[in-house]
Design a protein around this motif. Structure first.
Motif, PDB file in Angstrom:
ATOM      1  N   ALA A 172     -28.564 -34.134 -25.734  1.00 52.14           N
ATOM      2  CA  ALA A 172     -29.837 -34.300 -25.233  1.00 52.14           C
ATOM      3  C   ALA A 172     -30.808 -32.826 -24.797  1.00 52.14           C
ATOM      4  O   ALA A 172     -32.065 -33.543 -24.487  1.00 52.14           O
ATOM      5  N   LEU A 173     -30.133 -32.209 -24.671  1.00 53.48           N
ATOM      6  CA  LEU A 173     -30.866 -30.870 -24.413  1.00 53.48           C
ATOM      7  C   LEU A 173     -32.041 -30.574 -25.324  1.00 53.48           C
ATOM      8  O   LEU A 173     -33.137 -29.891 -26.126  1.00 53.48           O
ATOM      9  N   ALA A 174     -31.354 -30.745 -26.894  1.00 56.69           N
ATOM     10  CA  ALA A 174     -31.456 -30.886 -28.146  1.00 56.69           C
ATOM     11  C   ALA A 174     -33.086 -31.534 -28.068  1.00 56.69           C
ATOM     12  O   ALA A 174     -34.088 -30.914 -28.711  1.00 56.69           O
ATOM     13  N   VAL A 175     -32.753 -32.819 -27.381  1.00 54.75           N
ATOM     14  CA  VAL A 175     -33.940 -33.598 -28.142  1.00 54.75           C
ATOM     15  C   VAL A 175     -34.758 -33.220 -26.739  1.00 54.75           C
ATOM     16  O   VAL A 175     -36.179 -32.924 -27.580  1.00 54.75           O
ATOM     17  N   ALA A 176     -34.853 -32.732 -25.819  1.00 51.05           N
ATOM     18  CA  ALA A 176     -36.004 -32.193 -25.374  1.00 51.05           C
ATOM     19  C   ALA A 176     -36.373 -31.243 -25.355  1.00 51.05           C
ATOM     20  O   ALA A 176     -38.232 -30.643 -25.132  1.00 51.05           O
ATOM     21  N   ALA A 204     -34.944 -43.287 -33.113  1.00 46.65           N
ATOM     22  CA  ALA A 204     -34.605 -42.417 -33.974  1.00 46.65           C
ATOM     23  C   ALA A 204     -35.691 -42.869 -35.072  1.00 46.65           C
ATOM     24  O   ALA A 204     -36.604 -41.889 -35.512  1.00 46.65           O
ATOM     25  N   GLY A 205     -36.066 -43.757 -35.594  1.00 49.18           N
ATOM     26  CA  GLY A 205     -36.541 -44.361 -36.891  1.00 49.18           C
ATOM     27  C   GLY A 205     -37.525 -44.285 -36.195  1.00 49.18           C
ATOM     28  O   GLY A 205     -39.422 -44.036 -37.455  1.00 49.18           O
ATOM     29  N   CYS A 206     -38.382 -44.753 -34.376  1.00 43.79           N
ATOM     30  CA  CYS A 206     -39.788 -44.715 -34.439  1.00 43.79           C
ATOM     31  C   CYS A 206     -40.059 -43.338 -34.677  1.00 43.79           C
ATOM     32  O   CYS A 206     -41.482 -43.080 -35.061  1.00 43.79           O
ATOM     33  N   TRP A 260     -44.831 -26.557 -38.155  1.00 49.15           N
ATOM     34  CA  TRP A 260     -43.795 -26.915 -36.890  1.00 49.15           C
ATOM     35  C   TRP A 260     -43.788 -27.805 -36.121  1.00 49.15           C
ATOM     36  O   TRP A 260     -42.702 -28.696 -36.449  1.00 49.15           O
ATOM     37  N   MET A 261     -44.245 -28.968 -36.455  1.00 52.37           N
ATOM     38  CA  MET A 261     -44.710 -30.546 -35.653  1.00 52.37           C
ATOM     39  C   MET A 261     -43.625 -30.898 -36.718  1.00 52.37           C
ATOM     40  O   MET A 261     -42.684 -31.474 -36.744  1.00 52.37           O
ATOM     41  N   LEU A 262     -43.249 -30.473 -37.953  1.00 52.01           N
ATOM     42  CA  LEU A 262     -42.323 -31.898 -38.799  1.00 52.01           C
ATOM     43  C   LEU A 262     -40.944 -30.745 -38.808  1.00 52.01           C
ATOM     44  O   LEU A 262     -40.208 -31.739 -38.410  1.00 52.01           O
ATOM     45  N   LEU A 263     -40.823 -29.810 -38.271  1.00 52.51           N
ATOM     46  CA  LEU A 263     -39.142 -29.338 -38.408  1.00 52.51           C
ATOM     47  C   LEU A 263     -38.996 -29.555 -36.660  1.00 52.51           C
ATOM     48  O   LEU A 263     -37.922 -30.876 -36.624  1.00 52.51           O
ATOM     49  N   ALA A 264     -39.935 -30.039 -35.718  1.00 51.61           N
ATOM     50  CA  ALA A 264     -39.745 -29.995 -34.796  1.00 51.61           C
ATOM     51  C   ALA A 264     -39.570 -32.099 -34.459  1.00 51.61           C
ATOM     52  O   ALA A 264     -38.148 -32.545 -33.547  1.00 51.61           O
ATOM     53  N   GLN A 265     -39.804 -32.674 -35.025  1.00 52.49           N
ATOM     54  CA  GLN A 265     -40.502 -33.973 -35.620  1.00 52.49           C
ATOM     55  C   GLN A 265     -38.635 -34.848 -36.141  1.00 52.49           C
ATOM     56  O   GLN A 265     -38.231 -35.929 -35.779  1.00 52.49           O
ATOM     57  N   VAL A 266     -38.499 -33.589 -37.080  1.00 46.60           N
ATOM     58  CA  VAL A 266     -37.065 -34.260 -37.575  1.00 46.60           C
ATOM     59  C   VAL A 266     -36.316 -33.510 -36.609  1.00 46.60           C
ATOM     60  O   VAL A 266     -35.362 -34.365 -36.774  1.00 46.60           O
ATOM     61  N   SER A 267     -36.354 -32.817 -36.061  1.00 44.04           N
ATOM     62  CA  SER A 267     -34.869 -32.272 -35.416  1.00 44.04           C
ATOM     63  C   SER A 267     -34.879 -33.277 -34.080  1.00 44.04           C
ATOM     64  O   SER A 267     -33.486 -33.713 -33.706  1.00 44.04           O
ATOM     65  N   ILE A 268     -35.947 -33.918 -33.453  1.00 40.10           N
ATOM     66  CA  ILE A 268     -36.081 -35.215 -32.840  1.00 40.10           C
ATOM     67  C   ILE A 268     -35.346 -36.372 -33.043  1.00 40.10           C
ATOM     68  O   ILE A 268     -34.073 -36.500 -32.431  1.00 40.10           O
ATOM     69  N   GLY A 269     -35.826 -36.890 -34.049  1.00 39.81           N
ATOM     70  CA  GLY A 269     -35.201 -37.683 -34.853  1.00 39.81           C
ATOM     71  C   GLY A 269     -33.651 -37.594 -35.793  1.00 39.81           C
ATOM     72  O   GLY A 269     -32.889 -38.234 -34.764  1.00 39.81           O
ATOM     73  N   ALA A 270     -32.700 -36.504 -35.659  1.00 38.35           N
ATOM     74  CA  ALA A 270     -31.383 -36.061 -35.682  1.00 38.35           C
ATOM     75  C   ALA A 270     -31.288 -36.446 -34.296  1.00 38.35           C
ATOM     76  O   ALA A 270     -30.002 -36.935 -34.483  1.00 38.35           O
ATOM     77  N   LEU A 295     -27.150 -38.296 -31.104  1.00 38.95           N
ATOM     78  CA  LEU A 295     -26.789 -39.682 -29.405  1.00 38.95           C
ATOM     79  C   LEU A 295     -26.345 -41.348 -29.868  1.00 38.95           C
ATOM     80  O   LEU A 295     -25.909 -41.298 -28.491  1.00 38.95           O
ATOM     81  N   ALA A 296     -26.850 -41.431 -30.822  1.00 37.77           N
ATOM     82  CA  ALA A 296     -26.453 -42.651 -30.764  1.00 37.77           C
ATOM     83  C   ALA A 296     -24.897 -43.041 -30.885  1.00 37.77           C
ATOM     84  O   ALA A 296     -24.393 -44.167 -31.229  1.00 37.77           O
ATOM     85  N   GLY A 297     -24.806 -42.063 -32.027  1.00 39.30           N
ATOM     86  CA  GLY A 297     -23.323 -41.974 -32.215  1.00 39.30           C
ATOM     87  C   GLY A 297     -22.395 -41.401 -31.203  1.00 39.30           C
ATOM     88  O   GLY A 297     -21.363 -41.254 -31.080  1.00 39.30           O
ATOM     89  N   MET A 298     -22.857 -41.069 -30.014  1.00 37.80           N
ATOM     90  CA  MET A 298     -21.605 -40.719 -29.170  1.00 37.80           C
ATOM     91  C   MET A 298     -21.117 -41.960 -27.529  1.00 37.80           C
ATOM     92  O   MET A 298     -22.451 -42.247 -27.127  1.00 37.80           O
ATOM     93  N   ASP A 299     -20.880 -41.637 -26.753  1.00 38.83           N
ATOM     94  CA  ASP A 299     -19.921 -42.661 -25.797  1.00 38.83           C
ATOM     95  C   ASP A 299     -20.388 -41.459 -24.372  1.00 38.83           C
ATOM     96  O   ASP A 299     -19.205 -40.474 -24.004  1.00 38.83           O
ATOM     97  N   PRO A 300     -21.563 -41.358 -23.558  1.00 44.80           N
ATOM     98  CA  PRO A 300     -21.456 -40.149 -22.460  1.00 44.80           C
ATOM     99  C   PRO A 300     -19.977 -40.560 -21.147  1.00 44.80           C
ATOM    100  O   PRO A 300     -19.824 -39.855 -20.484  1.00 44.80           O
TER     101      PRO A 300
END
Length: 444
Positions: A127-131, A193-195, A96-106, A111-116
């Motif tokens: 952003a909701l997916a990150v949260a 995301a890299g962090c 579950w940790m791996l799944l959550a961490q990969v999901s956060i990074g992705a 988000l980095a590729g979007m313009d609000p």
């Protein structure tokens, strides 16, 4: 416990005790846990302010915090559901940790590729997916921390977690603002995301705990019987225990918890937009409000711990609520002084020490209310009440600010803290008797 662990545990004065593998693992997992939160809260609000969005729109992003407030809703699924393939390879917690961490990074990369400015709806969904992924990671890391070591090590692990968490906040708040000032927000969120690789490496490094709990609450021969068993243990019994111990006074406690940090939440979502709006640069905000502010928070945390030990949690509740409310008035003064670094320093000193002090007192108070038989569930429920109403109101902070201006907004935020101070006197008066012999008509 290995022979080496047992040897280290025998003498906690040995510095090696604090550098055990499980302590270092929790430190890095704490880093992974803390990194995403500002990226969907304070740091994100600075990006949206920079993009020129209306503050009424910016403040609605505070509602992303509901993912953290409601995580107890899907925690039982995380606790019991096996993930295909991953669980068999890594075990339940690590999968579950791996799944959550990969999901956060992705999601951060997305988000980095979007313009609000051009796609605010899609931006909000990502952003909701990150949260959501971040809240899920918190569920698993909390469970892993408790299960990976005996009770006498939990204090050390909690400290390691907090240190890792605070360092990651520096990176995702101050570091992010520096990167955005000298580069771009897209570059900043790509770097963040890299962090997340740090958390992934920690998960791959650590070992699955011997006990992952939860299995013994699913009793019965049929699926329906097992679900009934789960519901009884995970939901009904914790609530029944609360009412058995506190009676009607439980509603006073829940109201107090709901109002405890309301002024901070309502103000906090617009703090970065305020700094930028009155003329501070992102680098100045990063240096004073984030880096310097972190050290002030650490001082407040230590002061809160000392005060609870010296004077007890009941007295400290009154002090904490008064500090949280009154220090918000420094922001009102800043609206008159303008973008002076010295005034920003004074404001951050007062506000962050109050936040650190109040946070420690709140943790001690909520912990004192929980029954050790239902610690995780009752603490999750109490902490959820702490954030639900404040985050809901924070979503309207932008509307209030646009209607009454910055000065009026800060006076409004401070005024919201007054009911908490009043309730603090009531709760403090009954605290010891409720947790002692229980013979009080408050719980009748």
């Amino acid at each position: 416990m290995t022979a080496n662990d047992a040897s280290l545990a025998a003498d906690k004065r040995d510095w090696k005790y604090y550098l055990q593998e499980k302590v270092l693992v929790i430190f890095f997992l704490g880093f992974s846990s803390g990194l995403p939160f500002p990226l969907v809260y304070a740091t994100l609000s600075a990006w949206l302010e920079d993009a020129g969005l209306e503050r009424s729109t910016i403040s609605t992003f505070a509602w992303l915090g509901f993912a953290y407030s409601l995580k107890f809703v899907w925690a039982p699924l995380v606790d019991s559901l096996r993930l295909p393939v991953l669980t068999g390879i890594f075990g339940r917690r690590r999968a579950w940790m791996l799944l959550a961490q990969v999901s956060i990074g992705a999601s951060l990369l997305a988000l980095a590729g979007m313009d609000p400015r051009t796609n605010i709806e899609g931006f909000a969904i990502v952003a909701l997916a990150v949260a959501f992924a971040s809240a899920t990671q918190d569920i698993v890391i909390d469970a892993y921390r408790i299960e990976s070591a005996p009770d006498d090590m939990q204090g050390v692990l909690a400290a390691a977690y907090q240190y890792g968490y605070r360092i990651s906040l520096l990176i995702s708040m101050a570091g992010a603002l520096y990167l955005a000032d000298f580069g771009s927000w897209q570059m900043t969120y790509t770097a963040m995301a890299g962090c997340m690789v740090i958390g992934l490496l920690a998960t791959l490094w650590c070992r699955e705990p011997e006990s992952t709990g939860a299995a013994d609450i699913y009793t019965g021969d049929t699926y329906a019987a097992k679900m009934a068993s789960w519901f009884t243990h995970a939901v009904a019994e914790p609530f029944a225990d609360f009412f058995a111990r506190f009676g009607r006074f439980l509603f006073v406690i829940l109201l107090f918890v709901s109002l405890y940090r309301i002024s901070d939440y309502v103000l906090g979502i617009l703090a970065n937009p305020f700094y930028l709006a009155i003329g501070f640069t992102k680098s100045e905000v990063a240096t004073v409000a984030k880096i310097y502010g972190t050290w002030m928070t650490v001082i407040g945390v230590g002061a809160g711990g000392w005060a609870v030990l010296r004077y007890g949690v009941a007295r400290c509740l009154v002090i904490a609520t008064a500090l949280i409310m009154s220090t918000n008035l420094f922001f009102a003064v800043m609206t008159q002084v303008g973008p002076e670094i010295w005034m920003l320093g004074v404001t951050i000193t007062a506000d962050n020490i109050a936040q650190g002090f109040g946070g420690t007192v709140l943790i001690a108070y909520l912990s004192s209310l929980t029954n050790r038989d239902f610690t995780a569930t009752q603490y999750a429920l109490l902490s959820s009440f702490m954030a639900l109403l404040p985050k809901f109101l924070a979503g309207y902070s932008g509307n209030v600010q646009e209607s009454i201006g910055w000065l009026g907004f800060f006076l409004y935020a401070a005024a919201l803290g007054v009911p908490a101070i009043i309730l603090a006197f009531v709760v403090a008066r009954w605290h010891d008797s409720l947790l002692g012999d229980g013979e009080t008509d408050a719980g009748a």
